[in-house]
Enzyme design. Structure first.
Site, PDB file in Angstrom:
ATOM      1  N   ASP A   1      -0.191   5.174   1.030  1.00 13.22           N
ATOM      2  CA  ASP A   1      -0.415   6.172   2.080  1.00 13.22           C
ATOM      3  C   ASP A   1      -0.533   5.499   3.446  1.00 13.22           C
ATOM      4  O   ASP A   1      -1.341   4.582   3.640  1.00 13.22           O
ATOM      5  CB  ASP A   1      -1.678   6.986   1.777  1.00 13.22           C
ATOM      6  CG  ASP A   1      -1.508   7.796   0.502  1.00 13.22           C
ATOM      7  OD1 ASP A   1      -0.369   8.221   0.233  1.00 13.22           O
ATOM      8  OD2 ASP A   1      -2.497   7.990  -0.221  1.00 13.22           O
TER       9      ASP A   1
ATOM     10  N   ASP B   1       0.872  -1.171   0.000  1.00 14.93           N
ATOM     11  CA  ASP B   1       0.000   0.000   0.000  1.00 14.93           C
ATOM     12  C   ASP B   1       0.922   1.238   0.000  1.00 14.93           C
ATOM     13  O   ASP B   1       2.142   1.116   0.179  1.00 14.93           O
ATOM     14  CB  ASP B   1      -0.860  -0.048   1.268  1.00 14.93           C
ATOM     15  CG  ASP B   1      -1.603   1.237   1.520  1.00 14.93           C
ATOM     16  OD1 ASP B   1      -2.283   1.710   0.591  1.00 14.93           O
ATOM     17  OD2 ASP B   1      -1.502   1.784   2.640  1.00 14.93           O
TER      18      ASP B   1
HETATM   19  C1  XBP Z   1      -5.182   6.410   0.961  1.00 16.12           C
HETATM   20  C2  XBP Z   1      -6.285   7.209   0.424  1.00 16.12           C
HETATM   21  C3  XBP Z   1      -6.032   8.301  -0.528  1.00 16.12           C
HETATM   22  C4  XBP Z   1      -5.348   9.529   0.057  1.00 16.12           C
HETATM   23  C5  XBP Z   1      -5.528  10.738  -0.823  1.00 16.12           C
HETATM   24  O1  XBP Z   1      -4.614   5.619  -0.054  1.00 16.12           O
HETATM   25  O2  XBP Z   1      -7.417   6.915   0.729  1.00 16.12           O
HETATM   26  O3  XBP Z   1      -7.273   8.680  -1.045  1.00 16.12           O
HETATM   27  O4  XBP Z   1      -5.921   9.839   1.315  1.00 16.12           O
HETATM   28  O5  XBP Z   1      -5.089  10.523  -2.106  1.00 16.12           O
HETATM   29  P1  XBP Z   1      -3.824   4.213   0.199  1.00 16.12           P
HETATM   30  P2  XBP Z   1      -5.924  11.016  -3.393  1.00 16.12           P
HETATM   31  O6  XBP Z   1      -4.649   3.161  -0.506  1.00 16.12           O
HETATM   32  O7  XBP Z   1      -2.465   4.394  -0.433  1.00 16.12           O
HETATM   33  O8  XBP Z   1      -3.731   3.990   1.670  1.00 16.12           O
HETATM   34  O9  XBP Z   1      -6.426  12.390  -3.092  1.00 16.12           O
HETATM   35  O10 XBP Z   1      -4.925  10.978  -4.529  1.00 16.12           O
HETATM   36  O11 XBP Z   1      -7.041  10.018  -3.587  1.00 16.12           O
HETATM   37 MG    MG Z   2      -2.959   3.155   3.337  1.00 17.12          MG
END
Ligand code: XBP
Ligand code: MG
Length: 258
Positions: free
Chosen positions: A11, A9
């Site tokens: 973020d 993953d």
């Molecule tokens: C986490 C998310 C993302 C970010 C924002 O992603 O939910 O939406 O918060 O990014 P991950 P965007 O699957 O990597 O944990 O504004 O580009 O959507």
């Molecule tokens: Mg994440």
């Protein structure tokens, strides 16, 4: 099943970066003349909705803030502005990798494992972040980057993980996923992948019961991690040997969806 691939993953997993996403959202609201502010408590709630565009839409639909319908009409422009602001933070170098990430990615790559990324965030955000963490050649470390709108249903649907496995050419049971959130764990689990969860700051209160193992972080040899739940993997840090052992557990012990 022998371990063939790791899927990361982004973020909250590669980096503790949701705070920078939050700031970028708020800056874009201001730039678009909106008197909206997502404070930390509200953002924790809003993170239940994956994807930035989907999160803004959900906020409009549930909180009915002023100018909501106008924003829906220019949602793509607002989100593009937010993406540019977030990219500036990444390029500035304020967002650094979580413990163990660089070590594990490089060890796995050097040992011939296939590496993938499965995220709901935009592709440009992923490319900027991995370049910042791993350097300009980062793209070559990852055989597949599955990001953003490439699948219609975002996490917690398993689609992004199934897509990544298909593109990697590996069975889900030959992969391990690294996640930080309940939505992400659910997605990987429902794709049939064993998951190591390292909860991130905003999502430490999530339910991680579908993860095979839950740790404080991936740890380093000189900065051991803490086991939170599930079988111990590694001795203070998660390395390839530990993940190979985890992948070879029978499906019921690994908590993989059948
Ligand atoms: C986490 C998310 C993302 C970010 C924002 O992603 O939910 O939406 O918060 O990014 P991950 P965007 O699957 O990597 O944990 O504004 O580009 O959507
Ligand atoms: Mg994440």
């Amino acid at each position: 099943m022998p371990l063939e691939a790791l899927i990361f993953d982004v973020d909250g997993t590669l980096a503790e970066n949701e705070e920078w996403h939050r700031r970028a959202f708020n800056e874009s609201f201001k730039a678009f003349g909106l008197d909206w502010n997502w404070d930390a408590d509200l953002y924790r709630e809003l993170l239940k909705v994956t994807g930035g565009k989907e999160r803004i839409r959900h906020f409009i639909e549930t909180a009915s803030p002023p100018h909501g319908s106008e924003v829906l009409a220019k949602l793509l422009a607002l989100h593009a502005d937010k993406t540019a602001r977030y990219a500036d933070y990444v390029v500035s170098g304020v967002i650094t990798a979580k413990p163990g990430i660089k070590r594990l990615v490089l060890e796995a790559h050097q040992n011939g494992l296939r590496l993938g990324i499965a995220t709901t965030t935009a592709l440009s955000n992923v490319e900027a972040l991995i370049a910042s963490i791993f350097g300009a050649d980062a793209r070559h470390l990852f055989a597949v980057i599955a990001a953003g709108d490439i699948v219609p249903r975002k996490k917690p649907a398993p689609d992004i993980y199934l897509y990544a496995c298909e593109r990697l050419g590996v069975a889900p049971s030959a992969c391990v996923a690294i996640e930080d959130s309940e939505n992400g764990v659910q997605a990987a689990h429902d794709a049939g992948i064993a998951v190591v969860a390292a909860p991130s700051f905003y999502l430490s209160g999530d339910d991680f019961s579908k993860a095979t193992s839950v740790v404080s972080d991936l740890g380093e040899p000189d900065a051991p991690n803490r086991l939170i739940a599930g079988p111990r993997i590694g001795n203070g840090f998660v390395d390839l040997a530990a993940l190979r052992a985890l992948a070879s557990l029978p499906a019921d012990e690994a908590g993989r969806a059948g």
